[in-house]
Write an enzyme that holds these catalytic residues in place. Structure first.
Site, mmCIF file in Angstrom:
data_model
loop_
_atom_site.group_PDB
_atom_site.id
_atom_site.type_symbol
_atom_site.label_atom_id
_atom_site.label_comp_id
_atom_site.label_asym_id
_atom_site.label_seq_id
_atom_site.Cartn_x
_atom_site.Cartn_y
_atom_site.Cartn_z
ATOM 1 C CG ASN A 1 -1.514 1.317 1.562
ATOM 2 O OD1 ASN A 1 -2.473 1.754 0.931
ATOM 3 N ND2 ASN A 1 -0.923 2.029 2.534
ATOM 4 C CE1 TYR B 1 0.264 7.794 -6.785
ATOM 5 C CE2 TYR B 1 -1.543 7.990 -8.347
ATOM 6 C CZ TYR B 1 -1.065 7.604 -7.110
ATOM 7 O OH TYR B 1 -1.917 7.018 -6.204
ATOM 8 C CB ALA C 1 4.480 5.908 -15.596
ATOM 9 C CE LYS D 1 0.107 4.114 -6.713
ATOM 10 N NZ LYS D 1 0.162 3.185 -5.565
ATOM 11 C CB ILE E 1 -9.327 7.302 -1.172
ATOM 12 C CG1 ILE E 1 -9.556 6.239 -2.268
ATOM 13 C CG2 ILE E 1 -9.694 6.776 0.213
ATOM 14 C CD1 ILE E 1 -10.943 5.710 -2.423
HETATM 15 P P1 NDP Z 1 -1.101 8.722 2.628
HETATM 16 O O1 NDP Z 1 -0.177 9.751 2.097
HETATM 17 O O2 NDP Z 1 -2.253 9.141 3.436
HETATM 18 O O3 NDP Z 1 -0.269 7.610 3.426
HETATM 19 C C1 NDP Z 1 0.879 7.073 2.834
HETATM 20 C C2 NDP Z 1 1.415 5.954 3.676
HETATM 21 O O4 NDP Z 1 2.550 5.374 2.999
HETATM 22 C C3 NDP Z 1 1.918 6.417 5.026
HETATM 23 O O5 NDP Z 1 1.699 5.400 5.969
HETATM 24 C C4 NDP Z 1 3.430 6.582 4.804
HETATM 25 O O6 NDP Z 1 4.185 6.441 5.992
HETATM 26 C C5 NDP Z 1 3.691 5.431 3.856
HETATM 27 N N1 NDP Z 1 4.899 5.600 3.047
HETATM 28 C C6 NDP Z 1 5.179 6.578 2.157
HETATM 29 N N2 NDP Z 1 6.392 6.372 1.607
HETATM 30 C C7 NDP Z 1 6.880 5.237 2.162
HETATM 31 C C8 NDP Z 1 8.079 4.505 2.001
HETATM 32 N N3 NDP Z 1 9.039 4.908 1.152
HETATM 33 N N4 NDP Z 1 8.252 3.372 2.723
HETATM 34 C C9 NDP Z 1 7.300 2.953 3.583
HETATM 35 N N5 NDP Z 1 6.144 3.614 3.784
HETATM 36 C C10 NDP Z 1 5.938 4.740 3.081
HETATM 37 O O7 NDP Z 1 -1.603 7.913 1.309
HETATM 38 P P2 NDP Z 1 -2.988 7.163 1.015
HETATM 39 O O8 NDP Z 1 -3.434 6.421 2.200
HETATM 40 O O9 NDP Z 1 -3.889 8.099 0.342
HETATM 41 O O10 NDP Z 1 -2.476 6.150 -0.120
HETATM 42 C C11 NDP Z 1 -2.182 4.786 0.118
HETATM 43 C C12 NDP Z 1 -1.992 4.105 -1.211
HETATM 44 O O11 NDP Z 1 -3.179 4.262 -2.011
HETATM 45 C C13 NDP Z 1 -0.855 4.690 -2.058
HETATM 46 O O12 NDP Z 1 -0.193 3.669 -2.744
HETATM 47 C C14 NDP Z 1 -1.583 5.597 -3.036
HETATM 48 O O13 NDP Z 1 -0.841 5.789 -4.211
HETATM 49 C C15 NDP Z 1 -2.857 4.809 -3.276
HETATM 50 N N6 NDP Z 1 -3.964 5.583 -3.771
HETATM 51 C C16 NDP Z 1 -4.481 6.632 -3.052
HETATM 52 C C17 NDP Z 1 -5.542 7.350 -3.552
HETATM 53 C C18 NDP Z 1 -6.163 8.499 -2.827
HETATM 54 O O14 NDP Z 1 -7.044 9.177 -3.429
HETATM 55 N N7 NDP Z 1 -5.829 8.775 -1.583
HETATM 56 C C19 NDP Z 1 -6.135 7.019 -4.862
HETATM 57 C C20 NDP Z 1 -5.515 5.909 -5.517
HETATM 58 C C21 NDP Z 1 -4.482 5.212 -4.975
HETATM 59 P P3 NDP Z 1 4.881 7.750 6.726
HETATM 60 O O15 NDP Z 1 3.747 8.651 7.107
HETATM 61 O O16 NDP Z 1 5.606 7.191 7.881
HETATM 62 O O17 NDP Z 1 5.772 8.348 5.686
#
Ligand code: NDP
Length: 246
Positions: free
Chosen positions: A89, A154, A156, A158, A187
């Site tokens: 995720n 992003y 690309a 995904k 979301i």
């Molecule tokens: P958030 O930005 O709210 O949360 C991101 C999470 O990923 C945090 O827990 C963060 O931890 C962690 N993270 C980021 N970089 C790293 C890394 N290099 N290693 C380990 N952990 C990492 O994102 P969302 O909850 O919105 O998104 C979650 C997933 O869903 C992502 O893959 C996103 O691309 C995808 N997504 C989201 C959408 C949306 O509308 N929100 C739509 C479509 C897909 P920390 O805070 O400690 O950095």
């Protein structure tokens, strides 16, 4: 669903990952809550899980770094014996015109969102193959399916996650492992609110046929289906969780 091993949720500390961590615990799995920077957020999710009678650990690791990922998987194995589910995720996003994206930014996007999935899958598969069972669920995006302006890097990576999901599903199916992906739409998490104005959020909700933005729980429900025994015969699939956006 007891004693099968744990669920690893990358980026399990906030947003969609937090909802998935809680859902995995509800399904009876101990949860490895991965984070990169925000230890307090990860700890809060763990407290929440423990208050509900579940188990878990938090683990800091940057998923783009293969050696850190290997350490996390070793720790999960020594704590819980087996890994039943991996939910890839963790992700980052950035809104920028294509011509302004630097090569470093391109590589960082690839590093977290695609190399991260590669690193985690490679690290868990020996245990899953040995057990002849396991579930991998990758979080892609609606933009990985049909592309977004000003998010070419992003979109690309995904899309790359979708290709990885379909191909790996075929390779590991004979070992009893399923690999599926969820492609969320808009979301309501930090990722969205940090990038969009109130007006843009209203427009995105309007553009979503069901008339609202998605919640992290909407995505967690879809993930839980792929982790559950009900999806035994389903692999290599990309489930849109986008309120009809695409
Ligand atoms: P958030 O930005 O709210 O949360 C991101 C999470 O990923 C945090 O827990 C963060 O931890 C962690 N993270 C980021 N970089 C790293 C890394 N290099 N290693 C380990 N952990 C990492 O994102 P969302 O909850 O919105 O998104 C979650 C997933 O869903 C992502 O893959 C996103 O691309 C995808 N997504 C989201 C959408 C949306 O509308 N929100 C739509 C479509 C897909 P920390 O805070 O400690 O950095």
């Amino acid at each position: 669903m007891m004693n099968k091993g744990c669920a690893i949720v990358t980026g399990g500390s906030r947003g969609i990952g937090k909802a998935i961590s809680l859902k995995m615990s509800e399904m009876g799995l101990p949860v490895v809550i991965n984070y990169n920077f925000d230890k307090a957020a990860a700890k809060a999710v763990l407290n929440n899980i423990e208050n509900m009678g579940g188990r878990g650990i938090i683990f800091r690791c940057d998923v783009s770094d293969a050696s850190q990922v290997k350490n996390m998987i070793s720790c999960a194995l020594s704590e819980y014996g087996n890994i039943y589910a991996l939910i890839n995720n963790a992700g980052i996003s950035q809104i920028k015109l294509f011509g302004d994206i630097t090569l470093d930014e391109w590589h960082r996007m690839e590093g977290v969102c695609l190399d991260g999935v590669f690193n985690c899958c490679q690290a868990v598969l020996p245990n899953m193959i040995h057990n002849k069972s396991g579930r991998i669920v990758n979080i892609s995006s609606v933009w990985g399916v049909h592309g977004a302006s000003c998010e070419v890097h992003y979109s690309a990576v995904k899309a790359g996650v979708i290709g990885l999901t379909k191909a790996l599903a075929k390779e590991v199916a004979p070992s009893g492992i399923t690999v599926n992906a969820v492609a969320p739409g808009c979301i309501l998490t930090d990722m969205l609110t940090e990038e969009c104005s109130e007006e843009t959020l209203r427009q995105l909700a309007y553009d979503t046929p069901v008339g609202r933005l998605g919640t992290p729980e909407d995505v967690a429900h879809a993930v839980s289906f792929f982790v559950s025994e009900s999806s035994d015969f389903i692999t290599g699939q990309i489930l849109g969780t986008d309120g009809g956006y695409y």
